[in-house]
Every structure is written in C-alpha cells, then in structure tokens.
Design a protein around this motif. Structure first.
Motif, mmCIF file in Angstrom:
data_model
loop_
_atom_site.group_PDB
_atom_site.id
_atom_site.type_symbol
_atom_site.label_atom_id
_atom_site.label_comp_id
_atom_site.label_asym_id
_atom_site.label_seq_id
_atom_site.Cartn_x
_atom_site.Cartn_y
_atom_site.Cartn_z
ATOM 1 N N ARG A 100 -7.106 11.094 0.295
ATOM 2 C CA ARG A 100 -6.343 11.942 1.234
ATOM 3 C C ARG A 100 -5.012 11.234 1.713
ATOM 4 N NH1 ARG A 100 -10.596 12.976 5.623
ATOM 5 N NH2 ARG A 100 -11.713 11.428 4.737
ATOM 6 N N ALA A 101 -4.460 10.454 0.598
ATOM 7 C CA ALA A 101 -3.514 9.790 1.034
ATOM 8 C C ALA A 101 -2.174 10.712 1.195
ATOM 9 C CB ALA A 101 -2.736 8.619 -0.377
ATOM 10 N N THR A 102 -2.188 11.808 0.842
ATOM 11 C CA THR A 102 -1.174 12.993 1.100
ATOM 12 C C THR A 102 -1.040 12.899 2.758
ATOM 13 O OG1 THR A 102 -1.932 13.975 -0.910
ATOM 14 C CG2 THR A 102 -0.373 15.122 0.631
ATOM 15 N N ALA A 103 -2.147 12.869 3.203
ATOM 16 C CA ALA A 103 -2.076 13.168 4.815
ATOM 17 C C ALA A 103 -1.785 11.900 5.490
ATOM 18 C CB ALA A 103 -3.459 13.709 5.103
ATOM 19 N N LEU A 104 -1.508 10.620 4.961
ATOM 20 C CA LEU A 104 -1.202 9.523 5.611
ATOM 21 C C LEU A 104 0.185 9.503 6.300
ATOM 22 C CD1 LEU A 104 -2.609 6.955 3.283
ATOM 23 C CD2 LEU A 104 -3.778 7.502 5.373
ATOM 24 N N GLU A 105 0.337 8.631 7.384
ATOM 25 C CA GLU A 105 1.666 8.653 8.106
ATOM 26 C C GLU A 105 2.630 7.947 7.040
ATOM 27 O OE1 GLU A 105 0.856 6.949 11.828
ATOM 28 O OE2 GLU A 105 0.767 8.724 12.683
ATOM 29 N N ILE A 106 2.142 7.201 6.209
ATOM 30 C CA ILE A 106 2.993 6.166 5.524
ATOM 31 C C ILE A 106 3.426 6.884 4.121
ATOM 32 C CG2 ILE A 106 2.590 4.172 7.061
ATOM 33 C CD1 ILE A 106 0.820 3.206 4.606
ATOM 34 N N SER A 107 4.219 6.203 3.405
ATOM 35 C CA SER A 107 4.757 6.575 2.240
ATOM 36 C C SER A 107 4.093 5.635 1.164
ATOM 37 C CB SER A 107 6.200 6.699 2.051
ATOM 38 O OG SER A 107 6.646 5.278 2.087
ATOM 39 N N GLY A 108 4.048 5.679 -0.068
ATOM 40 C CA GLY A 108 3.653 4.742 -1.075
ATOM 41 C C GLY A 108 4.262 3.426 -1.221
ATOM 42 N N ASP A 109 5.594 3.712 -0.805
ATOM 43 C CA ASP A 109 6.516 2.412 -0.707
ATOM 44 C C ASP A 109 5.991 1.527 0.299
ATOM 45 O OD1 ASP A 109 7.872 3.159 -3.274
ATOM 46 O OD2 ASP A 109 9.535 4.030 -2.178
ATOM 47 N N GLU A 110 5.927 2.237 1.413
ATOM 48 C CA GLU A 110 5.676 1.326 2.483
ATOM 49 C C GLU A 110 4.092 0.827 2.556
ATOM 50 O OE1 GLU A 110 5.316 2.021 7.313
ATOM 51 O OE2 GLU A 110 5.962 3.855 6.166
ATOM 52 N N TYR A 111 3.385 1.672 1.856
ATOM 53 C CA TYR A 111 1.993 1.077 1.808
ATOM 54 C C TYR A 111 1.985 -0.149 0.887
ATOM 55 C CZ TYR A 111 -2.649 0.364 -0.286
ATOM 56 O OH TYR A 111 -3.628 0.096 -0.939
ATOM 57 N N LEU A 112 2.705 0.005 -0.289
ATOM 58 C CA LEU A 112 2.760 -1.153 -0.910
ATOM 59 C C LEU A 112 3.546 -2.248 -0.427
ATOM 60 C CD1 LEU A 112 3.310 0.383 -4.593
ATOM 61 C CD2 LEU A 112 1.071 -0.384 -3.566
ATOM 62 N N ALA A 113 4.633 -1.989 0.050
ATOM 63 C CA ALA A 113 5.231 -3.283 0.910
ATOM 64 C C ALA A 113 4.211 -3.754 2.084
ATOM 65 C CB ALA A 113 6.554 -2.763 1.497
ATOM 66 N N LEU A 114 3.580 -3.123 2.836
ATOM 67 C CA LEU A 114 2.755 -3.761 3.879
ATOM 68 C C LEU A 114 1.457 -4.445 3.062
ATOM 69 C CD1 LEU A 114 2.001 -0.740 6.082
ATOM 70 C CD2 LEU A 114 3.122 -3.021 6.792
ATOM 71 N N CYS A 115 1.020 -4.072 1.777
ATOM 72 C CA CYS A 115 0.045 -4.824 1.162
ATOM 73 C C CYS A 115 0.637 -5.977 0.625
ATOM 74 C CB CYS A 115 -0.690 -3.976 0.122
ATOM 75 S SG CYS A 115 -1.728 -2.601 0.334
ATOM 76 N N ASP A 116 1.940 -6.179 0.215
ATOM 77 C CA ASP A 116 2.583 -7.353 -0.244
ATOM 78 C C ASP A 116 2.771 -8.329 0.722
ATOM 79 O OD1 ASP A 116 2.441 -6.729 -3.069
ATOM 80 O OD2 ASP A 116 4.514 -5.855 -2.833
ATOM 81 N N ALA A 117 3.278 -7.914 2.195
ATOM 82 C CA ALA A 117 3.504 -8.708 3.233
ATOM 83 C C ALA A 117 2.166 -9.232 3.650
ATOM 84 C CB ALA A 117 4.147 -7.910 4.126
ATOM 85 N N TYR A 118 1.102 -8.540 3.858
ATOM 86 C CA TYR A 118 -0.203 -9.042 4.313
ATOM 87 C C TYR A 118 -0.765 -9.767 3.615
ATOM 88 C CZ TYR A 118 0.106 -6.760 8.654
ATOM 89 O OH TYR A 118 0.638 -6.161 9.842
ATOM 90 N N ARG A 119 -0.588 -9.724 2.062
ATOM 91 C CA ARG A 119 -1.377 -10.604 1.153
ATOM 92 C C ARG A 119 -1.006 -11.996 1.124
ATOM 93 N NH1 ARG A 119 -2.629 -8.140 -4.574
ATOM 94 N NH2 ARG A 119 -4.746 -8.733 -4.264
#
Length: 157
Positions: free
Chosen positions: A138-157
């Motif tokens: 259900r990623a279509t219904a998320l508040e964030i985009s794919g680029d923002e999700y991947l950037a967040l994952c990189d930042a927190y990793r």
C-alpha cells in the motif's frame, strides 16, 4: 558506503520518523473503488441472462468491494503509522523490527502499464530466517514519495 550529512540533518535524524498514510489518497481510493463497485453491480444486474457476463462482473465487483473495504479500514486507523524509520531499522505496522544490518535489499517499485501508474510498493529483503522478504503493497497511499523514502532510509542507516 557512508553518506555525508550535515549537523542539522543529524539533529533531524536523532528521533525515529513515523511514516503515515495520506488521508486524501485513502479518501480518493475509497471513493474510486466504491464507484467502480457500484458500476460493476449495475452490470451484474443488467447481465442476468448472460451467465459468463454476470460471473465476470460479479468477480470484479467483489474484488473492488474488497479494495473499498481495505481503503476504508486503513482510513479508520489513520493515526497509526504505516511503519517507522529509525536508527535500529524499519519497524513495521505489526511491531516487527527489521534491523538495518539485516536488510540486504530495500527498493521502491513503481508499477505501470502502458504509462498508466498502477501501483507502488516497497520490497524489502533480509538475511533473517524469518521474514526473508517483505512487501509493503500500500505504498501508493503513503504520505511520502519513493525518493523521500529512500533518502530517509539512507539518512537513518
């Protein structure tokens, strides 16, 4: 690979980041699937004399009714995050933690058919015995985009 982040970005990532579903996307999905369900129900009623037509329309009407229910049910629980991105890893909706060190693949997939966007999902593979793979459909219904999700994952990793 280490990624540089500024002091301001590091302060931002000190706390876990919950990711929520978008209220407007869920309302739009609920309305869309409800309208499609009604149209297919009308087709079922009109195709009473055609056995295969009513069967096909009924199957699709049940599918769209289920999708309507899923959107509405998620909308009722809009205050709960879909998942949480943190320093330890991804915490899923059911409370399961996938540590960053065990995640071997983390991708955002945009599915389309002839240029028409169909679905978005997050595919996560781990080296844990269970779960080996996890798909958040259900990623279509998320508040964030794919680029923002991947950037967040990189930042927190």
């Amino acid at each position: 690979m280490e990624i540089y982040s500024s002091a301001a970005q590091q302060d931002k990532t000190r706390q876990d980041r919950p990711v929520f579903y978008s209220r407007s996307r869920l309302i739009g999905g609920t309305v869309l699937w409800a309208v499609v369900t009604v149209v297919l129900a009308v087709l079922c009623i009109r195709a009473q004399d055609k056995n295969i037509g009513i069967l096909i329309a009924a199957c699709f009407a049940l599918l769209t009714a289920w999708l309507t229910f899923k959107c509405f049910n998620t909308l009722r629980n809009i205050d709960k995050p879909a998942f949480v991105i943190g320093h330890q890893g991804l915490t899923l909706e059911n409370g399961m933690l996938l540590p960053w060190g065990n995640i071997t693949e983390n991708t955002w997939v945009n599915q389309s058919y002839v240029g028409i966007p169909i679905s978005k999902q997050i595919q996560i593979r781990t080296d844990l015995p269970k779960p080996k793979a996890r798909v958040l459909r259900r990623a279509t219904a998320l508040e964030i985009s794919g680029d923002e999700y991947l950037a967040l994952c990189d930042a927190y990793r």
